[in-house]
Design a protein around this motif. Structure first.
Motif, PDB file in Angstrom:
ATOM      1  N   THR A  96       0.831  -1.209   0.000  1.00 14.09           N
ATOM      2  CA  THR A  96       0.000   0.000   0.000  1.00 14.09           C
ATOM      3  C   THR A  96       0.864   1.257   0.000  1.00 14.09           C
ATOM      4  OG1 THR A  96      -1.646  -1.219   1.280  1.00 14.09           O
ATOM      5  CG2 THR A  96      -1.895   1.159   1.199  1.00 14.09           C
ATOM      6  N   SER A  97       1.947   1.255   0.772  1.00 19.21           N
ATOM      7  CA  SER A  97       2.813   2.437   0.824  1.00 19.21           C
ATOM      8  C   SER A  97       3.497   2.677  -0.526  1.00 19.21           C
ATOM      9  CB  SER A  97       3.854   2.300   1.935  1.00 19.21           C
ATOM     10  OG  SER A  97       4.719   1.216   1.661  1.00 19.21           O
ATOM     11  N   GLY A  98       3.879   1.609  -1.195  1.00 18.42           N
ATOM     12  CA  GLY A  98       4.487   1.743  -2.522  1.00 18.42           C
ATOM     13  C   GLY A  98       3.507   2.303  -3.526  1.00 18.42           C
ATOM     14  N   ARG A  99       2.252   1.833  -3.450  1.00 19.09           N
ATOM     15  CA  ARG A  99       1.206   2.354  -4.335  1.00 19.09           C
ATOM     16  C   ARG A  99       0.971   3.833  -4.075  1.00 19.09           C
ATOM     17  NH1 ARG A  99      -2.085  -2.424  -3.997  1.00 19.09           N
ATOM     18  NH2 ARG A  99      -2.836  -1.604  -2.042  1.00 19.09           N
ATOM     19  N   GLN A 100       0.897   4.210  -2.794  1.00 18.62           N
ATOM     20  CA  GLN A 100       0.637   5.614  -2.450  1.00 18.62           C
ATOM     21  C   GLN A 100       1.773   6.518  -2.910  1.00 18.62           C
ATOM     22  OE1 GLN A 100      -0.058   5.390   1.757  1.00 18.62           O
ATOM     23  NE2 GLN A 100      -2.272   5.142   1.509  1.00 18.62           N
ATOM     24  N   LYS A 101       3.013   6.098  -2.701  1.00 16.16           N
ATOM     25  CA  LYS A 101       4.164   6.908  -3.103  1.00 16.16           C
ATOM     26  C   LYS A 101       4.212   7.073  -4.627  1.00 16.16           C
ATOM     27  CE  LYS A 101       9.107   7.375  -2.493  1.00 16.16           C
ATOM     28  NZ  LYS A 101      10.321   6.837  -1.928  1.00 16.16           N
ATOM     29  N   THR A 102       3.978   5.989  -5.335  1.00 19.44           N
ATOM     30  CA  THR A 102       3.997   6.049  -6.795  1.00 19.44           C
ATOM     31  C   THR A 102       2.849   6.904  -7.322  1.00 19.44           C
ATOM     32  OG1 THR A 102       4.921   3.825  -6.801  1.00 19.44           O
ATOM     33  CG2 THR A 102       4.088   4.657  -8.881  1.00 19.44           C
ATOM     34  N   PHE A 103       1.664   6.725  -6.746  1.00 25.47           N
ATOM     35  CA  PHE A 103       0.515   7.517  -7.182  1.00 25.47           C
ATOM     36  C   PHE A 103       0.717   8.990  -6.863  1.00 25.47           C
ATOM     37  CE2 PHE A 103      -3.812   9.212  -6.891  1.00 25.47           C
ATOM     38  CZ  PHE A 103      -4.246   8.888  -8.158  1.00 25.47           C
ATOM     39  N   SER A 104       1.351   9.290  -5.734  1.00 22.33           N
ATOM     40  CA  SER A 104       1.629  10.686  -5.368  1.00 22.33           C
ATOM     41  C   SER A 104       2.524  11.349  -6.410  1.00 22.33           C
ATOM     42  CB  SER A 104       2.294  10.716  -3.999  1.00 22.33           C
ATOM     43  OG  SER A 104       2.955  11.918  -3.788  1.00 22.33           O
ATOM     44  N   THR A 105       3.534  10.626  -6.855  1.00 14.91           N
ATOM     45  CA  THR A 105       4.437  11.166  -7.871  1.00 14.91           C
ATOM     46  C   THR A 105       3.710  11.397  -9.189  1.00 14.91           C
ATOM     47  OG1 THR A 105       6.292  10.011  -6.865  1.00 14.91           O
ATOM     48  CG2 THR A 105       6.579  10.741  -9.133  1.00 14.91           C
ATOM     49  N   CYS A 106       2.890  10.455  -9.600  1.00 13.39           N
ATOM     50  CA  CYS A 106       2.177  10.564 -10.877  1.00 13.39           C
ATOM     51  C   CYS A 106       1.059  11.606 -10.819  1.00 13.39           C
ATOM     52  CB  CYS A 106       1.583   9.220 -11.273  1.00 13.39           C
ATOM     53  SG  CYS A 106       2.816   8.010 -11.697  1.00 13.39           S
ATOM     54  N   SER A 107       0.403  11.717  -9.677  1.00 14.33           N
ATOM     55  CA  SER A 107      -0.742  12.627  -9.593  1.00 14.33           C
ATOM     56  C   SER A 107      -0.320  14.085  -9.738  1.00 14.33           C
ATOM     57  CB  SER A 107      -1.504  12.415  -8.291  1.00 14.33           C
ATOM     58  OG  SER A 107      -0.688  12.704  -7.182  1.00 14.33           O
ATOM     59  N   SER A 108       0.855  14.453  -9.219  1.00 15.44           N
ATOM     60  CA  SER A 108       1.297  15.846  -9.369  1.00 15.44           C
ATOM     61  C   SER A 108       1.530  16.181 -10.841  1.00 15.44           C
ATOM     62  CB  SER A 108       2.550  16.106  -8.545  1.00 15.44           C
ATOM     63  OG  SER A 108       3.584  15.233  -8.924  1.00 15.44           O
ATOM     64  N   HIS A 109       2.125  15.246 -11.576  1.00 16.75           N
ATOM     65  CA  HIS A 109       2.322  15.463 -13.006  1.00 16.75           C
ATOM     66  C   HIS A 109       0.979  15.502 -13.727  1.00 16.75           C
ATOM     67  CE1 HIS A 109       3.268  14.180 -17.195  1.00 16.75           C
ATOM     68  NE2 HIS A 109       4.162  15.119 -17.033  1.00 16.75           N
ATOM     69  N   LEU A 110       0.066  14.660 -13.320  1.00 17.34           N
ATOM     70  CA  LEU A 110      -1.253  14.604 -13.936  1.00 17.34           C
ATOM     71  C   LEU A 110      -2.022  15.911 -13.736  1.00 17.34           C
ATOM     72  CD1 LEU A 110      -3.048  12.727 -15.549  1.00 17.34           C
ATOM     73  CD2 LEU A 110      -3.957  11.851 -13.406  1.00 17.34           C
ATOM     74  N   VAL A 111      -1.846  16.551 -12.590  1.00 19.64           N
ATOM     75  CA  VAL A 111      -2.501  17.840 -12.332  1.00 19.64           C
ATOM     76  C   VAL A 111      -1.997  18.895 -13.310  1.00 19.64           C
ATOM     77  CG1 VAL A 111      -2.646  19.749 -10.668  1.00 19.64           C
ATOM     78  CG2 VAL A 111      -3.056  17.416  -9.920  1.00 19.64           C
ATOM     79  N   VAL A 112      -0.684  18.968 -13.493  1.00 20.08           N
ATOM     80  CA  VAL A 112      -0.102  19.952 -14.408  1.00 20.08           C
ATOM     81  C   VAL A 112      -0.547  19.676 -15.843  1.00 20.08           C
ATOM     82  CG1 VAL A 112       2.059  20.859 -15.356  1.00 20.08           C
ATOM     83  CG2 VAL A 112       1.878  20.397 -12.929  1.00 20.08           C
ATOM     84  N   VAL A 113      -0.532  18.424 -16.244  1.00 24.60           N
ATOM     85  CA  VAL A 113      -0.964  18.061 -17.602  1.00 24.60           C
ATOM     86  C   VAL A 113      -2.441  18.406 -17.800  1.00 24.60           C
ATOM     87  CG1 VAL A 113      -1.379  16.089 -19.138  1.00 24.60           C
ATOM     88  CG2 VAL A 113       0.798  16.314 -17.978  1.00 24.60           C
ATOM     89  N   SER A 114      -3.259  18.156 -16.789  1.00 23.45           N
ATOM     90  CA  SER A 114      -4.694  18.457 -16.886  1.00 23.45           C
ATOM     91  C   SER A 114      -4.953  19.953 -17.014  1.00 23.45           C
ATOM     92  CB  SER A 114      -5.434  17.920 -15.666  1.00 23.45           C
ATOM     93  OG  SER A 114      -5.306  16.540 -15.582  1.00 23.45           O
ATOM     94  N   ILE A 115      -4.241  20.754 -16.236  1.00 25.78           N
ATOM     95  CA  ILE A 115      -4.396  22.208 -16.335  1.00 25.78           C
ATOM     96  C   ILE A 115      -3.978  22.681 -17.728  1.00 25.78           C
ATOM     97  CG2 ILE A 115      -3.496  24.435 -15.520  1.00 25.78           C
ATOM     98  CD1 ILE A 115      -3.315  23.178 -12.732  1.00 25.78           C
ATOM     99  N   TYR A 116      -2.843  22.177 -18.209  1.00 23.41           N
ATOM    100  CA  TYR A 116      -2.327  22.590 -19.511  1.00 23.41           C
ATOM    101  C   TYR A 116      -3.283  22.208 -20.644  1.00 23.41           C
ATOM    102  CZ  TYR A 116       0.832  23.111 -23.456  1.00 23.41           C
ATOM    103  OH  TYR A 116       1.390  23.477 -24.645  1.00 23.41           O
TER     104      TYR A 116
END
Length: 180
Positions: A96-116
């Protein structure tokens, strides 16, 4: 990935980009401009430039919508497909911790891509005539200013030294005492 494939991808993207922009440039160069040549905008964007023209811009409007597919939609689809595979890989992580850490990294990039891409869709895919120029200016600020501003902030907050400095600064501003 081989060196030949890398060079082929680089050269083909540059050539495709130049060819697509050349089509727009040639069509805009054929327009007649009369009256004020002042663009009420932050930069010389496509839609405000067409507003200044006293020529019929129907062909250019159609061309702009058609060229949005290879310029905006294809990269967006590639990114979307990539994220589907990334999310499938994330859900395959057992801890679960590995999933959360990986998702945290991807979600920040996804936010920027979504705004753009969200602001790009609104500006270039939705017909601009009849829209408030103030709204268009605000939306264009999202992809011109906010996205490049957010990138270093989001990615540097992953850095432990930056994180600890930010906590130290926020504690200092709030009056909390921190131990060094």
């Amino acid at each position: 990935m081989s060196v030949k494939l890398r060079y082929s991808l680089i050269i083909s993207s540059w050539l495709l980009g130049f060819m697509l922009v050349l089509i727009s440039l040639l069509l805009v160069c054929g327009l007649q401009f009369c009256g004020s040549n002042v663009i009420n905008y932050f930069f010389c964007d496509y839609a405000p430039l067409l507003e200044l023209s006293c020529s019929d811009t129907t062909v250019i409007d159609i061309e702009m919508i058609l060229l949005c597919f290879p310029i905006i939609l294809l990269p967006f689809l590639c990114i979307t497909v990539s994220y589907v595979y990334i999310f499938m890989a994330i859900f395959g992580i057992s801890s679960t911790s590995g999933r959360q850490k990986t998702f945290s990294t991807c979600s920040s990039h996804l936010v920027v891509v979504s705004i753009y891409y969200g602001s790009m869709f609104v500006i270039y895919m939705v017909p601009y005539r009849g829209h408030s120029m103030t709204v268009n200016k605000f939306i264009s600020l999202l992809y011109i200013v906010l996205t490049p501003l957010l990138n270093p902030v989001i990615y540097s907050l992953k850095n432990k030294e930056i994180k600890s400095t930010m906590i130290y600064i926020s504690d200092g501003l709030s009056g909390k005492k921190t131990l060094s």
